[in-house]
Design an enzyme around this catalytic site. Structure first.
Site, PDB file in Angstrom:
ATOM      1  CG  HIS A 121       1.114 -14.626 -41.971  1.00 45.00           C
ATOM      2  ND1 HIS A 121       0.637 -15.908 -42.150  1.00 45.00           N
ATOM      3  CD2 HIS A 121       0.013 -13.824 -41.948  1.00 45.00           C
ATOM      4  CE1 HIS A 121      -0.691 -15.880 -42.228  1.00 45.00           C
ATOM      5  NE2 HIS A 121      -1.092 -14.626 -42.101  1.00 45.00           N
TER       6      HIS A 121
ATOM      7  CG  HIS B 282      -5.170 -15.546 -43.089  1.00 49.81           C
ATOM      8  ND1 HIS B 282      -5.793 -14.466 -42.483  1.00 49.81           N
ATOM      9  CD2 HIS B 282      -5.608 -15.588 -44.366  1.00 49.81           C
ATOM     10  CE1 HIS B 282      -6.585 -13.866 -43.383  1.00 49.81           C
ATOM     11  NE2 HIS B 282      -6.495 -14.525 -44.535  1.00 49.81           N
TER      12      HIS B 282
ATOM     13  CG  ASP C 172      -5.294 -14.765 -38.206  1.00 51.52           C
ATOM     14  OD1 ASP C 172      -5.275 -13.587 -37.839  1.00 51.52           O
ATOM     15  OD2 ASP C 172      -5.386 -15.119 -39.412  1.00 51.52           O
TER      16      ASP C 172
ATOM     17  CG  ASP D 204      -8.445 -13.242 -39.611  1.00 52.48           C
ATOM     18  OD1 ASP D 204      -8.415 -14.079 -38.696  1.00 52.48           O
ATOM     19  OD2 ASP D 204      -7.442 -12.939 -40.294  1.00 52.48           O
TER      20      ASP D 204
HETATM   21  C1  OKP Z   1      -2.745 -11.670 -42.251  1.00 60.77           C
HETATM   22  B1  OKP Z   1      -3.341 -12.249 -40.971  1.00 60.77           B
HETATM   23  C2  OKP Z   1      -6.110  -9.455 -49.579  1.00 60.77           C
HETATM   24  C3  OKP Z   1      -4.670  -9.888 -49.538  1.00 60.77           C
HETATM   25  C4  OKP Z   1      -4.448 -10.897 -48.473  1.00 60.77           C
HETATM   26  C5  OKP Z   1      -2.690 -11.901 -47.177  1.00 60.77           C
HETATM   27  C6  OKP Z   1      -3.527 -11.999 -45.949  1.00 60.77           C
HETATM   28  C7  OKP Z   1      -2.710 -11.807 -44.722  1.00 60.77           C
HETATM   29  C8  OKP Z   1      -3.496 -12.060 -43.473  1.00 60.77           C
HETATM   30  N1  OKP Z   1      -6.276  -8.420 -50.532  1.00 60.77           N
HETATM   31  N2  OKP Z   1      -3.060 -10.918 -48.101  1.00 60.77           N
HETATM   32  O1  OKP Z   1      -3.198 -13.622 -40.828  1.00 60.77           O
HETATM   33  O2  OKP Z   1      -4.693 -11.869 -40.715  1.00 60.77           O
HETATM   34 ZN    ZN Z   2      -5.562 -13.661 -40.612  1.00 62.75          ZN
END
Ligand code: OKP
Ligand code: ZN
Length: 349
Positions: free
Chosen positions: A162, A200, A198, A287
């Site tokens: 990110h 996200h 990932d 994830d």
């Molecule tokens: C980072 B990576 C949950 C808050 C989520 C953003 C997620 C970041 C993911 N309480 N905040 O891509 O795994």
């Molecule tokens: Zn993620």
């Protein structure tokens, strides 16, 4: 498989993050990397310490003023008050549309907002040391692959995908996968494919390479209409200028089955094969796992073995870089499954 760890990752240990307006324990915690390291050792993979300085390559993927800020952020925070040693800084104001981001404010929290995409990326005393050692580990893994290794793994946290050219976000500070891809380019690999699996969308990585054709960015992720990072990761983002046609987003709805996820992986693999990549970097978030507490895909532990096998089928020198994954106790199994799926497939070829 050759595996580098981040000996300083535990120094990044913020206590809490914000969730629905409340402070909750951090999801991105030192245990995560510990579980992966333990599983690697248990299954006979040695862990190497970083052996290279990523600084020159960091300067190619991040801006000077962002790196300068990040490196000195904690001492700037302490300079406001010694009592800040026990307090986590959070941004509370951001230069959104119509506001200026070219002038650095003197106020620390305003600068923190300038260099952040969210308030979900807590910092601690050792954040820079940990993030920098992680980038060094990514560079070290990429260098082994550039010098002829079939594959290498960078086991690190905090994650990186990110983090954009001049901002942190989503638990990420330095973009380790971008460092690996840029390192391969610098070592003479003409075209590098960077696949982000990932859950996200890897908005930071996309932005770093959006105007470039020498690094093809592909991401399979939860649809940003409902999933973090919300403001990037749609299918119509295909690259700009020189980079037009070299960005491929494959967003899938939350709740997508493993079968549909592997269909998207086939699309990604077809594009990588067509591109003629000389090497592959994998942003290995875990994830997409069915048990992940903050994500909504349904891969099983066995599916991660299948993922590794399919990636081996591309026949490319490959650097794996750990990203997210928050079912901490299962992270080790899932990470090592990918690596062993890759190595087993390689052996049968
Ligand atoms: C980072 B990576 C949950 C808050 C989520 C953003 C997620 C970041 C993911 N309480 N905040 O891509 O795994
Ligand atoms: Zn993620």
């Amino acid at each position: 498989m050759i595996a580098f760890h981040n000996p300083l990752h535990h120094r990044h240990a913020p206590v809490h993050e914000f969730f629905r307006g409340e402070r909750v324990p951090c999801f991105e915690k030192p245990d995560r990397a510990q579980y992966v390291e333990d599983a690697l050792r248990e299954r006979g993979h040695d862990l190497l310490a970083p052996e290279l300085d990523s600084q020159p390559v960091l300067a190619q993927v991040h801006t000077p003023r962002y790196l300068a800020f990040l490196q000195s952020a904690w001492s700037q925070w302490l300079a406001l008050s010694p009592a800040n040693a026990a307090v986590q800084p959070f941004p509370s104001v951001w230069p959104v549309r119509t506001l200026r981001s070219d002038v650095e404010p003197d106020n620390f929290v305003a600068r923190l907002g300038l260099y952040s995409m969210d308030n979900g990326t807590p910092m601690a005393e050792g954040t820079w040391a940990a993030a920098k050692a992680g980038a060094d580990a990514a560079a070290s893994a990429a260098d082994r692959v550039a010098r002829g290794a079939r594959a290498a793994f960078c086991c690190t946290r905090p994650p990186g995908h990110h983090a954009g050219p001049d901002f942190m976000g989503g638990y990420c500070f330095l973009n380790n996968a971008a460092v690996a891809a840029q390192w391969l380019r610098n070592q003479g690999v003409p075209r590098v494919a960077l696949l982000d699996v990932d859950y996200h969308h890897g908005n930071g990585t996309q932005s770093i390479f959006y105007r470039r054709s020498d690094v093809l960015f592909i991401s399979i992720h939860g649809d940003p209409c409902t999933e973090y990072p919300f403001y990037l990761g749609h299918a119509d983002e295909t690259g700009e200028g020189e980079g037009a046609g070299f960005n491929l987003n494959l967003p899938l709805p939350a709740g997508t089955s493993a079968a549909e996820w592997f269909d998207a992986l086939e699309q990604a693999c077809a594009r990588i094969a067509q591109y003629g990549a000389g090497a592959l970097v994998v942003s290995l978030g875990l994830d997409a796992f069915e048990g992940d507490p903050i994500s909504r895909f349904a891969l099983t532990s066995a599916d991660f073995t299948r993922l590794g096998g399919r990636l081996a089928g591309l026949g490319l020198p490959t650097v794996f870089v750990l990203e997210g994954g928050y079912a901490a106790a299962e992270l080790g199994t899932n990470a090592v499954n990918v690596l062993e799926g890759f190595e087993t497939q390689e052996a049968v070829q």
